[in-house]
Design an enzyme around this catalytic site. Structure first.
Site, mmCIF file in Angstrom:
data_model
loop_
_atom_site.group_PDB
_atom_site.id
_atom_site.type_symbol
_atom_site.label_atom_id
_atom_site.label_comp_id
_atom_site.label_asym_id
_atom_site.label_seq_id
_atom_site.Cartn_x
_atom_site.Cartn_y
_atom_site.Cartn_z
ATOM 1 N N SER B 45 3.012 -65.506 15.653
ATOM 2 C CA SER B 45 3.404 -65.672 14.250
ATOM 3 C C SER B 45 3.462 -67.158 13.922
ATOM 4 C CB SER B 45 4.764 -65.036 14.004
ATOM 5 O OG SER B 45 4.639 -63.636 14.104
ATOM 6 N N LEU B 72 9.976 -67.846 18.092
ATOM 7 C CA LEU B 72 8.802 -68.084 17.246
ATOM 8 C C LEU B 72 8.152 -69.447 17.495
ATOM 9 C CD1 LEU B 72 10.068 -66.572 13.848
ATOM 10 C CD2 LEU B 72 8.419 -65.550 15.416
ATOM 11 N N CYS B 125 10.670 -59.913 13.297
ATOM 12 C CA CYS B 125 11.185 -60.652 14.447
ATOM 13 C C CYS B 125 12.710 -60.513 14.448
ATOM 14 C CB CYS B 125 10.811 -62.128 14.371
ATOM 15 S SG CYS B 125 11.693 -63.104 15.608
ATOM 16 N N LYS B 159 4.012 -55.871 9.340
ATOM 17 C CA LYS B 159 4.569 -55.438 10.633
ATOM 18 C C LYS B 159 6.060 -55.206 10.463
ATOM 19 C CE LYS B 159 4.778 -56.374 15.584
ATOM 20 N NZ LYS B 159 4.241 -57.186 16.683
ATOM 21 N N ILE B 185 6.025 -50.716 15.857
ATOM 22 C CA ILE B 185 7.150 -51.528 15.430
ATOM 23 C C ILE B 185 7.119 -52.877 16.164
ATOM 24 C CG2 ILE B 185 8.693 -49.589 14.870
ATOM 25 C CD1 ILE B 185 9.932 -49.868 17.690
ATOM 26 N N ASN B 186 8.078 -53.719 15.891
ATOM 27 C CA ASN B 186 8.273 -54.962 16.640
ATOM 28 C C ASN B 186 9.221 -54.658 17.805
ATOM 29 O OD1 ASN B 186 8.716 -57.785 17.323
ATOM 30 N ND2 ASN B 186 8.175 -58.281 15.215
ATOM 31 N N THR B 187 9.606 -55.702 18.548
ATOM 32 C CA THR B 187 10.633 -55.519 19.569
ATOM 33 C C THR B 187 11.915 -55.018 18.904
ATOM 34 O OG1 THR B 187 11.359 -57.799 19.301
ATOM 35 C CG2 THR B 187 9.722 -57.375 21.023
ATOM 36 N N GLY B 259 1.151 -55.352 23.942
ATOM 37 C CA GLY B 259 1.816 -56.649 24.090
ATOM 38 C C GLY B 259 2.190 -56.903 25.530
#
Lengths: 255, 295
Positions: B45, B72, B125, B159, B185-187, B259
Site C-alpha cells: 500500500s 505500512l 489495514c 479491499k 478480507i485484510n488481516t 499473501g
C-alpha cells in the site's frame, strides 16, 4: 524464549552472547536467527554454534536493537526464531575464508565445518587492531591472515587488497566472504575475475526473516529465504550487489 | 480449458494473485512472481509520502499464522511510479492508502501511462491510525473516495476488512459508488503477549493476523458478500494451497490473493495453478467461473 548463559567482550563495541538452544546449536554456517530483546527491538543475527547444545550471537552495538542485545546480562531471556536461510557449498581444495567485523561469525562456523586447517586460510579484515576478533580461535581452524586499514595489525590495507594478493597466488579453489557489502563486492569481483568459485553471505535489513515482507530484496532475490549465501555469479546478475541498498521505506539508494 | 480469467475488466493470467504487502518493493521480484504463475501482483500500500513503518519486531508467528504490524512501510507513491517507469512490461495492481478523496486521486494520477490494470484501495489495514480500517469504517468517506477515483477514469478494487462497523456497509458503499471489485478480507486485528516478559510481541502492540487461522473467516465473508451483492469479489485470507483457492472460488470469489503463504515460496502460484487445472479437468470445467457457479 532462551536464557542467556554468558556474555563476553570481544572488543570495546562487540560482545558474544551465549545461550542454550538445541535448534540454534544445529544451525548451519550462514544461517541466521531473528533475535528479540523484549522492549529493545528485534534484529537478524548470524548464529555461532560450537559447544554441544550451545549457540551464540556476536553483536556490535550501533543501532537501537543491536545496542539492546549488546546490553543483555547473563540470566536474561531473549526471543529467538529460526534458524533461517541456506548455507555454503563447500568445495574441495584450498579455501579462502574472508570475514570483516562481525562477518567473521559465519566464516568461523564454516571453518569449523571444513575441519581441515591444512586447506583453510582465514582472512580477518578490520579497520584497526582492537577491532580484530576471534584471532585465537581462528588460528586453530586454519592459517590466519590479518589486515587492518591503518596497518596497526597485520597487513596495512583493506581486506579486498589482502584478498587480491592471496587470490593472485592461484592457490585457491574457492573463496567465501562475509562482511560489509562493499568489501564483499570487492572480493567477489576479484575471485570472479580469476575464475575462482566464490560465495558471499549477505546482510540486508529484515523484518520477517522468512520471505514475506520483501525488505531484504536484492534484485529478484530475497536474502532471507533465497540466501543468505549466494554464488558470485548470481550476485553479479542482480545488478544491485555492492551498488544499491533499500532504506526503511524501501527506496533504492546507492552505496 | 484455461486458467486465464477476467475480473472486473482486469485480465488475470491465473486465478491466484499476489496480495498487497507481500514482497512488494522490487520490480524484479514482481517480474519473478509473474513468471512463476501469479495471475497478477499487487503492490504494497502506497502513501503520498514515504513511510518507514514501525521498528522491529514487526512480525511474529501466532496460532499457525503470522501477526504483523509493519506500519505500512513503503517508498511512497511518487517513488513507486518512478520504479514502474524504469521497469516497463511488469503490470502491477497498485494498492493505495490515504485518508481523503483528493489524496487518492492525486496518487492515482502519478501512474498515468503506466501498466496499472487497477487501483486497490486499502480500506482495511488494522494497525495504523487515520487510514486503512479507520477509513473503511466510514462508508460515507469510502463512497466519496471511490466516486472521485471513478471520476478520474481508473478501475477501483476496494479491499475491505473487519473493523468496528459492519463491513457489509463498506461493501455496499463501494459498490454503489461504482467500484469494479472488492477484495475480502485484510488481516484481522489481533495481539499476542509474551508471558515471560509480559510485553506484546510486536513493537506496535496490536497487529493483524494472517495465514491459515483467518481462512474460515475470510471464506465466510466472501460468501456473505457474494450472496447479497453483484460486485465481483477477490478472496483473500490464508490461501496456502490449491484446495484453499478452490474453496474461495466455491464461496463465490472470482479470483484469490495469496499473501503469507507466498513467503519463502514463490512456487505457490504454479502449485495452485496446477491443482486448480487438474480439479477443473476432473470436473469437466473449461473456465474458472464454472468452479464458482458450481457452489
Amino acid at each position: 524464549m532462551v536464557r542467556v548463559t554468558g556474555v563476553a567482550d570481544e572488543t570495546p563495541t562487540v560482545r558474544t552472547i551465549r545461550f542454550e538452544d538445541p535448534g540454534m546449536a544445529a544451525a548451519l554456517p550462514g544461517q541466521f536467527a531473528m533475535v528479540w530483546v523484549p522492549g529493545g527491538g528485534e534484529l537478524p543475527m548470524s548464529v555461532m554454534a560450537g559447544d554441544p547444545g550451545g549457540a551464540a550471537f556476536t553483536v556490535r552495538r550501533h543501532g537501537p536493537a543491536s545496542t539492546a542485545l549488546y546490553g543483555v546480562d547473563r540470566g536474561d531471556l531473549i526471543g529467538v526464531r529460526g534458524p533461517y536461510g541456506n548455507t555454503f557449498d563447500v568445495r574441495e581444495g584450498r579455501l579462502l575464508l574472508a570475514g570483516g567485523g562481525t562477518g567473521m561469525v559465519p566464516m568461523m562456523r564454516l571453518a569449523m565445518r571444513v575441519a581441515d586447517p591444512s586447506r583453510v586460510v582465514i582472512l580477518m579484515g578490520a579497520r584497526t587492531a582492537p577491532e580484530v576478533i576471534f584471532e585465537r580461535a581462528a588460528a586453530a581452524l586454519g592459517e590466519v591472515v590479518i589486515s587492518t586499514d591503518d596497518g596497526s595489525r597485520g597487513e596495512e590495507g583493506t581486506a579486498v587488497d589482502a584478498a587480491r594478493r592471496l587470490l593472485g597466488s592461484g592457490r585457491f579453489s574457492a573463496a567465501y566472504v562475509c562482511g560489509p557489502e562493499p568489501m564483499m563486492a570487492g572480493i567477489v569481483a576479484e575471485a570472479r575475475s580469476r575464475g575462482v568459485f566464490v560465495q558471499a553471505s549477505i546482510e540486508r535489513p529484515m523484518k520477517c526473516g522468512v520471505g514475506i515482507c520483501g525488505s531484504c530484496c536484492m534484485g529478484d532475490r530475497l536474502v532471507c529465504s533465497d540466501g543468505t549465501v549466494f554464488d558470485g555469479d548470481r550476485l553479479a546478475a542482480t545488478g544491485e550487489f555492492g551498488a544499491i541498498y533499500r532504506d526503511k521505506a524501501g527506496i533504492a539508494r546507492r552505496y | 480449458m484455461g486458467l486465464a480469467t477476467r475480473v472486473a475488466g482486469i485480465d488475470l493470467a491465473g486465478p491466484a494473485m499476489l496480495a498487497s504487502g507481500i514482497l512488494g518493493i522490487s520490480m524484479d521480484v514482481f517480474r519473478r512472481l509473474l513468471d512463476s504463475g501469479a495471475g497478477a501482483v499487487v503492490s504494497k500500500s502506497l502513501s503520498a509520502e514515504p513511510r518507514e513503518g514501525y521498528p522491529n519486531p514487526t512480525m511474529a508467528e501466532a496460532a499457525g499464522g503470522w501477526l504483523n504490524a509493519v506500519g505500512l512501510s513503503n517508498p511512497g507513491a511518487p517513488n513507486f511510479a518512478n520504479m514502474m517507469r524504469g521497469a516497463p512490461g511488469v503490470p502491477v495492481v497498485v494498492s493505495l492508502v490515504g485518508s481523503d478523496p483528493d489524496e487518492f486521486v492525486s496518487m492515482a494520477r502519478l501512474f498515468e501511462g503506466l501498466e496499472v490494470p487497477a487501483f486497490e484501495l486499502n480500506l482495511s489495514c488494522p494497525h495504523v491510525e487515520k487510514v486503512g480500517l479507520e477509513v473503511g469504517d466510514d462508508p460515507e468517506l469510502v463512497s466519496r473516495i471511490v466516486r472521485s477515483l471513478k471520476g478520474a477514469g481508473v478501475r477501483v478494487i476496494a479491499k475491505v476488512g473487519l473493523g468496528s462497523s459492519d463491513y457489509l456497509g463498506t461493501v455496499r458503499a463501494a459498490e454503489d459508488a461504482g467500484a469494479d471489485a472488492v477484495t475480502a478480507i485484510n488481516t484481522v486485528r489481533a495481539m499476542s503477549i509474551d508471558v515471560h516478559s509480559g510485553r506484546p510481541v510486536l513493537s506496535n502492540g496490536f497487529g493483524g493476523l494472517s495465514g491459515p487461522p483467518i481462512r474460515p473467516i475470510a471464506v465466510r465473508c466472501v460468501r456473505e458478500i457474494t450472496s447479497r451483492h453483484e460486485i465481483p469479489v477477490i478472496g483473500c485470507g490464508g490461501v496456502s494451497c490449491w484446495e484453499d483457492a478452490a474453496e474461495f472460488l466455491l464461496a463465490g470469489a472470482s479470483a484469490v490473493q495469496v499473501g503469507t503463504a507466498a513467503g519463502g515460496n514463490p512456487g505457490i502460484f504454479a502449485e495452485i495453478n496446477s491443482g486448480i487445472s487438474s480439479y477443473m479437468e476432473r470436473r469437466g470445467y473449461s473456465e474458472i467461473s464454472e468452479v464458482r457457479r458450481a457452489a
